[in-house]
Design a protein around this motif. Structure first.
Motif, PDB file in Angstrom:
ATOM      1  N   MET A 220      99.135  59.727 -25.983  1.00  0.00           N
ATOM      2  CA  MET A 220      98.753  60.092 -27.330  1.00  0.00           C
ATOM      3  C   MET A 220     100.003  60.230 -28.190  1.00  0.00           C
ATOM      4  O   MET A 220     101.036  60.668 -27.721  1.00  0.00           O
ATOM      5  N   LYS A 221      99.827  59.900 -29.458  1.00  0.00           N
ATOM      6  CA  LYS A 221     100.939  60.006 -30.407  1.00  0.00           C
ATOM      7  C   LYS A 221     100.696  61.162 -31.368  1.00  0.00           C
ATOM      8  O   LYS A 221      99.605  61.324 -31.911  1.00  0.00           O
ATOM      9  N   LEU A 222     101.749  61.943 -31.584  1.00  0.00           N
ATOM     10  CA  LEU A 222     101.779  63.010 -32.577  1.00  0.00           C
ATOM     11  C   LEU A 222     102.755  62.591 -33.660  1.00  0.00           C
ATOM     12  O   LEU A 222     103.857  62.135 -33.370  1.00  0.00           O
ATOM     13  N   LEU A 223     102.334  62.733 -34.910  1.00  0.00           N
ATOM     14  CA  LEU A 223     103.204  62.464 -36.046  1.00  0.00           C
ATOM     15  C   LEU A 223     103.400  63.761 -36.812  1.00  0.00           C
ATOM     16  O   LEU A 223     102.437  64.383 -37.258  1.00  0.00           O
ATOM     17  N   ILE A 224     104.655  64.181 -36.945  1.00  0.00           N
ATOM     18  CA  ILE A 224     105.014  65.391 -37.687  1.00  0.00           C
ATOM     19  C   ILE A 224     105.578  64.956 -39.036  1.00  0.00           C
ATOM     20  O   ILE A 224     106.535  64.181 -39.089  1.00  0.00           O
ATOM     21  N   VAL A 225     104.952  65.447 -40.124  1.00  0.00           N
ATOM     22  CA  VAL A 225     105.371  65.045 -41.468  1.00  0.00           C
ATOM     23  C   VAL A 225     105.708  66.291 -42.288  1.00  0.00           C
ATOM     24  O   VAL A 225     104.843  67.134 -42.523  1.00  0.00           O
ATOM     25  N   ASP A 226     106.949  66.385 -42.711  1.00  0.00           N
ATOM     26  CA  ASP A 226     107.391  67.486 -43.568  1.00  0.00           C
ATOM     27  C   ASP A 226     108.663  67.041 -44.275  1.00  0.00           C
ATOM     28  O   ASP A 226     109.504  66.388 -43.661  1.00  0.00           O
ATOM     29  N   ASP A 227     108.811  67.388 -45.544  1.00  0.00           N
ATOM     30  CA  ASP A 227     109.989  66.968 -46.291  1.00  0.00           C
ATOM     31  C   ASP A 227     111.227  67.806 -45.989  1.00  0.00           C
ATOM     32  O   ASP A 227     112.323  67.459 -46.408  1.00  0.00           O
ATOM     33  N   GLN A 228     111.068  68.874 -45.234  1.00  0.00           N
ATOM     34  CA  GLN A 228     112.214  69.704 -44.855  1.00  0.00           C
ATOM     35  C   GLN A 228     112.616  69.369 -43.416  1.00  0.00           C
ATOM     36  O   GLN A 228     111.876  69.649 -42.473  1.00  0.00           O
TER      37      GLN A 228
ATOM     38  N   GLN B 278     102.294  52.328 -35.041  1.00  0.00           N
ATOM     39  CA  GLN B 278     101.420  52.799 -33.973  1.00  0.00           C
ATOM     40  C   GLN B 278     100.567  53.935 -34.506  1.00  0.00           C
ATOM     41  O   GLN B 278     101.092  54.927 -35.007  1.00  0.00           O
ATOM     42  N   GLU B 279      99.265  53.776 -34.374  1.00  0.00           N
ATOM     43  CA  GLU B 279      98.346  54.811 -34.831  1.00  0.00           C
ATOM     44  C   GLU B 279      98.608  56.113 -34.077  1.00  0.00           C
ATOM     45  O   GLU B 279      98.900  56.104 -32.891  1.00  0.00           O
ATOM     46  N   ALA B 280      98.499  57.215 -34.788  1.00  0.00           N
ATOM     47  CA  ALA B 280      98.657  58.538 -34.176  1.00  0.00           C
ATOM     48  C   ALA B 280      97.286  59.171 -33.996  1.00  0.00           C
ATOM     49  O   ALA B 280      96.421  59.044 -34.864  1.00  0.00           O
ATOM     50  N   GLU B 281      97.106  59.847 -32.897  1.00  0.00           N
ATOM     51  CA  GLU B 281      95.870  60.606 -32.699  1.00  0.00           C
ATOM     52  C   GLU B 281      95.898  61.899 -33.493  1.00  0.00           C
ATOM     53  O   GLU B 281      94.864  62.379 -33.934  1.00  0.00           O
ATOM     54  N   VAL B 282      97.107  62.460 -33.678  1.00  0.00           N
ATOM     55  CA  VAL B 282      97.255  63.736 -34.379  1.00  0.00           C
ATOM     56  C   VAL B 282      98.403  63.646 -35.371  1.00  0.00           C
ATOM     57  O   VAL B 282      99.479  63.158 -35.044  1.00  0.00           O
ATOM     58  N   MET B 283      98.136  64.145 -36.583  1.00  0.00           N
ATOM     59  CA  MET B 283      99.179  64.253 -37.597  1.00  0.00           C
ATOM     60  C   MET B 283      99.284  65.716 -38.007  1.00  0.00           C
ATOM     61  O   MET B 283      98.312  66.322 -38.454  1.00  0.00           O
ATOM     62  N   LEU B 284     100.462  66.286 -37.821  1.00  0.00           N
ATOM     63  CA  LEU B 284     100.778  67.644 -38.240  1.00  0.00           C
ATOM     64  C   LEU B 284     101.555  67.499 -39.539  1.00  0.00           C
ATOM     65  O   LEU B 284     102.630  66.908 -39.551  1.00  0.00           O
ATOM     66  N   CYS B 285     100.991  68.011 -40.651  1.00  0.00           N
ATOM     67  CA  CYS B 285     101.520  67.618 -41.956  1.00  0.00           C
ATOM     68  C   CYS B 285     101.661  68.788 -42.922  1.00  0.00           C
ATOM     69  O   CYS B 285     100.782  69.650 -43.011  1.00  0.00           O
ATOM     70  N   ASP B 286     102.752  68.763 -43.660  1.00  0.00           N
ATOM     71  CA  ASP B 286     102.977  69.676 -44.772  1.00  0.00           C
ATOM     72  C   ASP B 286     102.147  69.177 -45.963  1.00  0.00           C
ATOM     73  O   ASP B 286     101.731  68.018 -45.992  1.00  0.00           O
TER      74      ASP B 286
ATOM     75  N   ARG C 115      90.145  57.867 -37.086  1.00  0.00           N
ATOM     76  CA  ARG C 115      90.151  58.673 -35.851  1.00  0.00           C
ATOM     77  C   ARG C 115      91.386  59.561 -35.737  1.00  0.00           C
ATOM     78  O   ARG C 115      91.488  60.363 -34.818  1.00  0.00           O
ATOM     79  N   THR C 116      92.336  59.420 -36.647  1.00  0.00           N
ATOM     80  CA  THR C 116      93.512  60.288 -36.630  1.00  0.00           C
ATOM     81  C   THR C 116      93.108  61.662 -37.139  1.00  0.00           C
ATOM     82  O   THR C 116      92.545  61.798 -38.220  1.00  0.00           O
ATOM     83  N   GLU C 117      93.376  62.667 -36.331  1.00  0.00           N
ATOM     84  CA  GLU C 117      93.055  64.050 -36.691  1.00  0.00           C
ATOM     85  C   GLU C 117      94.249  64.679 -37.386  1.00  0.00           C
ATOM     86  O   GLU C 117      95.397  64.335 -37.094  1.00  0.00           O
ATOM     87  N   GLY C 118      93.976  65.602 -38.285  1.00  0.00           N
ATOM     88  CA  GLY C 118      95.051  66.236 -39.038  1.00  0.00           C
ATOM     89  C   GLY C 118      95.015  67.742 -38.976  1.00  0.00           C
ATOM     90  O   GLY C 118      93.949  68.354 -38.988  1.00  0.00           O
ATOM     91  N   ILE C 119      96.197  68.312 -38.895  1.00  0.00           N
ATOM     92  CA  ILE C 119      96.382  69.753 -39.043  1.00  0.00           C
ATOM     93  C   ILE C 119      97.417  69.934 -40.139  1.00  0.00           C
ATOM     94  O   ILE C 119      98.495  69.343 -40.089  1.00  0.00           O
TER      95      ILE C 119
ATOM     96  N   LEU D 110      96.591  73.224 -31.432  1.00  0.00           N
ATOM     97  CA  LEU D 110      96.713  71.853 -30.925  1.00  0.00           C
ATOM     98  C   LEU D 110      95.914  71.665 -29.633  1.00  0.00           C
ATOM     99  O   LEU D 110      95.326  70.605 -29.424  1.00  0.00           O
ATOM    100  N   LYS D 111      95.857  72.672 -28.791  1.00  0.00           N
ATOM    101  CA  LYS D 111      95.047  72.573 -27.567  1.00  0.00           C
ATOM    102  C   LYS D 111      93.567  72.442 -27.919  1.00  0.00           C
ATOM    103  O   LYS D 111      92.844  71.663 -27.308  1.00  0.00           O
ATOM    104  N   ARG D 112      93.118  73.212 -28.908  1.00  0.00           N
ATOM    105  CA  ARG D 112      91.720  73.085 -29.361  1.00  0.00           C
ATOM    106  C   ARG D 112      91.457  71.682 -29.899  1.00  0.00           C
ATOM    107  O   ARG D 112      90.426  71.071 -29.618  1.00  0.00           O
ATOM    108  N   LEU D 113      92.421  71.166 -30.644  1.00  0.00           N
ATOM    109  CA  LEU D 113      92.279  69.820 -31.202  1.00  0.00           C
ATOM    110  C   LEU D 113      92.261  68.776 -30.088  1.00  0.00           C
ATOM    111  O   LEU D 113      91.460  67.842 -30.119  1.00  0.00           O
ATOM    112  N   MET D 114      93.127  68.918 -29.099  1.00  0.00           N
ATOM    113  CA  MET D 114      93.158  67.961 -27.991  1.00  0.00           C
ATOM    114  C   MET D 114      91.820  67.970 -27.250  1.00  0.00           C
ATOM    115  O   MET D 114      91.293  66.916 -26.894  1.00  0.00           O
ATOM    116  N   ASN D 115      91.250  69.156 -27.017  1.00  0.00           N
ATOM    117  CA  ASN D 115      89.931  69.243 -26.379  1.00  0.00           C
ATOM    118  C   ASN D 115      88.882  68.531 -27.220  1.00  0.00           C
ATOM    119  O   ASN D 115      88.018  67.830 -26.696  1.00  0.00           O
TER     120      ASN D 115
END
Length: 146
Positions: free
Chosen positions: A1-9, A46-54, A75-79, A115-120
Motif C-alpha cells: 500500500m502507498k501512503l502520500l503525505i502532503v503538507d507545505d511545511q 502510482q495511486e495511493a491508498e491513503v493520503m494524509l493531507c494538510d 478509492r484513495t482514502e483521505g485523512i 490510520l489503523k481504523r482506516l486500514m481496517n
C-alpha cells in the motif's frame, strides 16, 4: 500500500515520516509532497491508498486537491491533518468523503489509531468488493455452472 503525505511545511512532513513505523502498518511506499502539484504528480506515478493531507497550502489547498483525487482516484482514502479547527473545512472534508479530520497538534498514537481504523476499513472494502465480484460472476455464469 502507498501512503502520500502532503503538507507545505517540510518540518511537518519530516515529523510525520519519522513518527511511526509505516512498514509495520502495511505501507510499502511512503511518498511526500509539499504542495498539490507535487501530490498530483505522485499520484500519477502510482495511486495511493491513503493520503494524509494538510488543508492550508499555497496555490491549491488540501480540500481542492482531495476533490481532484476523488474525481481521478475514487478509492484513495483521505485523512486531513490540519491546525485549523474550522467547521467549514471539516464539513467540506466530510462531504468529500474524507475518513477523518484531525486537528494538530496531534499525539502520534492518535494518528496511528486513526490510520489503523482506516486500514481496517480499506481491507473490509476490498474483501466486500471481492465477494461482490464473485457473486456477480456466479450469477452471470449460472447456466454454465448448473
Amino acid at each position: 500500500m502507498k501512503l502520500l503525505i502532503v503538507d507545505d511545511q517540510s518540518t511537518v512532513v519530516q515529523g510525520l515520516l519519522h513518527c511511526t513505523n509505516w512498514a509495520a502498518m502495511g505501507f510499502t511506499v511512503v511518498d511526500t509532497a509539499l504542495n498539490a502539484v507535487d501530490a498530483k504528480a505522485s499520484l500519477l506515478r502510482q495511486e495511493a491508498e491513503v493520503m494524509l493531507c494538510d488543508i492550508e497550502m499555497p496555490i491549491e489547498n488540501g480540500l481542492e486537491l482531495f476533490r481532484w483525487v476523488r474525481e481521478n482516484y475514487p478509492r484513495t482514502e483521505g485523512i486531513f491533518l490540519t491546525s485549523h479547527a474550522v467547521f467549514d473545512y471539516a464539513q467540506t472534508a466530510l462531504k468529500l468523503g474524507s475518513f477523518e479530520y484531525l486537528v494538530q497538534p496531534i499525539d502520534y498514537r492518535e494518528l496511528e489509531l486513526s490510520l489503523k481504523r482506516l486500514m481496517n476499513h480499506i481491507y473490509n472494502e476490498r474483501e466486500n468488493r471481492g465477494l461482490s465480484e464473485i457473486g456477480t460472476a456466479v450469477i452471470e455464469n449460472r447456466e454454465v455452472l448448473v
